[in-house]
Scaffold this motif. Structure first.
Motif, PDB file in Angstrom:
ATOM      1  N   LEU A 116      34.651  45.878 -32.090  1.00 24.58           N
ATOM      2  CA  LEU A 116      35.068  46.601 -33.246  1.00 24.58           C
ATOM      3  C   LEU A 116      34.521  45.778 -34.666  1.00 24.58           C
ATOM      4  O   LEU A 116      34.145  46.649 -35.570  1.00 24.58           O
ATOM      5  CB  LEU A 116      36.555  46.805 -33.338  1.00 24.58           C
ATOM      6  N   ALA A 117      34.601  44.597 -34.633  1.00 24.83           N
ATOM      7  CA  ALA A 117      34.235  44.004 -35.720  1.00 24.83           C
ATOM      8  C   ALA A 117      32.670  44.271 -35.986  1.00 24.83           C
ATOM      9  O   ALA A 117      32.004  44.469 -37.150  1.00 24.83           O
ATOM     10  CB  ALA A 117      34.372  42.396 -35.700  1.00 24.83           C
ATOM     11  N   PHE A 118      31.918  44.198 -34.711  1.00 22.55           N
ATOM     12  CA  PHE A 118      30.380  44.308 -34.820  1.00 22.55           C
ATOM     13  C   PHE A 118      30.129  45.683 -35.347  1.00 22.55           C
ATOM     14  O   PHE A 118      28.957  45.786 -36.212  1.00 22.55           O
ATOM     15  CB  PHE A 118      30.097  44.174 -33.371  1.00 22.55           C
ATOM     16  N   ALA A 119      31.069  46.797 -35.143  1.00 24.91           N
ATOM     17  CA  ALA A 119      30.881  48.170 -35.663  1.00 24.91           C
ATOM     18  C   ALA A 119      31.370  48.332 -37.018  1.00 24.91           C
ATOM     19  O   ALA A 119      31.368  49.347 -37.454  1.00 24.91           O
ATOM     20  CB  ALA A 119      31.519  48.970 -34.691  1.00 24.91           C
ATOM     21  N   GLY A 120      31.866  47.210 -37.479  1.00 30.28           N
ATOM     22  CA  GLY A 120      32.133  47.436 -38.745  1.00 30.28           C
ATOM     23  C   GLY A 120      33.469  47.672 -39.442  1.00 30.28           C
ATOM     24  O   GLY A 120      33.824  48.171 -40.441  1.00 30.28           O
ATOM     25  N   LEU A 121      34.596  47.521 -38.420  1.00 32.28           N
ATOM     26  CA  LEU A 121      35.731  47.862 -38.470  1.00 32.28           C
ATOM     27  C   LEU A 121      36.643  46.472 -38.885  1.00 32.28           C
ATOM     28  O   LEU A 121      36.265  45.483 -38.277  1.00 32.28           O
ATOM     29  CB  LEU A 121      36.509  48.496 -37.094  1.00 32.28           C
TER      30      LEU A 121
END
Ligand SMILES: Nc1ncnc2c1ncn2[C@@H]1O[C@H](COP(=O)(O)OP(=O)(O)OP(=O)(O)O)[C@@H](O)[C@H]1O
Length: 255
Positions: A126-131
């Motif tokens: 999720l962090a990788f996807a910018g969330l």
């Protein structure tokens, strides 16, 4: 030379009595970011579903990573599915699950990891996807459309795929979110060495992040190349399509 990651040969498809593909062939090399375009109803989504093994064409061959999709046994198909991620147009998130559990589902299904570890990995994706971290415990309905797309992308990346399929990734997004999503896809492709195959109507996506465009018409591939190469094809639909946008010096990524 490497075998293509996606190889479609002479595929013919009839659905509901309608001929959709008539001996269609295309291939995608490792690391390419390729867009499939074509008029409404030209069979783009059907082809995507055939490539990922959800629909079987009447004739022809489809291979992913050199392995036949049409002839794969359930266990071979399962092994193939671990190597690619799919982002469907509507995101296809489970509304009753938290965002982190949505992303963890492929890990629950395809790994023997404890659920707590799957959730930790999901939060990384999720962090990788910018969330932001606060999104993980929410339900999809509590997020904006752009954030839900990012959750669906995080889920498509859950198993560290080599190949990513995206069906209309920017549909339903406002222009700013759409461009941010494009940038994210290109960043992921470049940083992870992903091969990306996407279906789109979004010209901005083509101009900004795509290495090569494949055009479907009359059940076959009408052309394949950079936007400049495709502009030379004498086809009314293609000319109308590109006429909606004049080039402003945007260069398609080199091929
Ligand atoms: N399950 C199905 N049964 C019968 N016909 C179908 C089925 N799925 C798709 N079709 C038909 O196949 C044709 C191609 O559909 P497809 O969704 O692939 O088009 P598309 O190129 O993705 O269009 P769009 O750009 O509008 O999304 C359409 O005429 C559609 O009605």
């Amino acid at each position: 030379m490497d075998a293509p990651v996606i190889d479609v040969r002479d595929v013919s498809t009839t659905l509901g009595g309608q001929r959709i593909h008539r001996g269609l062939s295309l291939s995608v090399r490792r690391g390419e970011v390729v867009a499939l375009i074509g008029g409404s109803g030209s069979g783009k989504s059907v082809l995507l579903r055939e490539i990922i093994g959800l629909i079987r064409p009447q004739a022809g061959a489809i291979e992913l990573f050199g392995q036949s999709v049409c002839d794969a046994s359930p266990s071979q198909m399962n092994a193939l599915r671990r190597r690619f991620g799919v982002l469907f147009q509507d995101g296809a998130l489970f509304s009753s699950l938290s965002v982190e559990d949505n992303v963890a589902v492929p890990l629950f299904e395809h790994s023997d990891l404890p659920h707590a570890t799957c959730r930790q990995l999901a939060r990384l994706k999720l962090a990788f996807a910018g969330l932001p971290p606060g999104a993980a415990r929410k339900r999809p309905s509590e997020l904006s459309g752009g954030m839900r797309k990012r959750v669906a992308l995080a889920r498509a990346l859950a198993l560290d795929p080599e190949l990513l399929f995206l069906d209309e990734p920017t549909s339903g997004l406002d222009p700013i979110s759409a461009r941010a999503f494009d940038d994210l896809i290109r960043l992921l492709a470049d940083s992870l060495g992903l091969t990306v195959f996407l279906v789109t109507h979004d010209l901005d996506t083509l101009f900004s992040i795509i290495d090569r465009v494949i055009v479907l018409a009359d059940g076959r591939v009408l052309g394949s190349g950079t936007i400049d190469e495709l502009r030379t094809i004498d086809d009314p639909w293609l000319k109308d399509y590109f006429a909606t946008r004049t080039p402003k010096g945007e260069a398609i990524h080199g091929n």
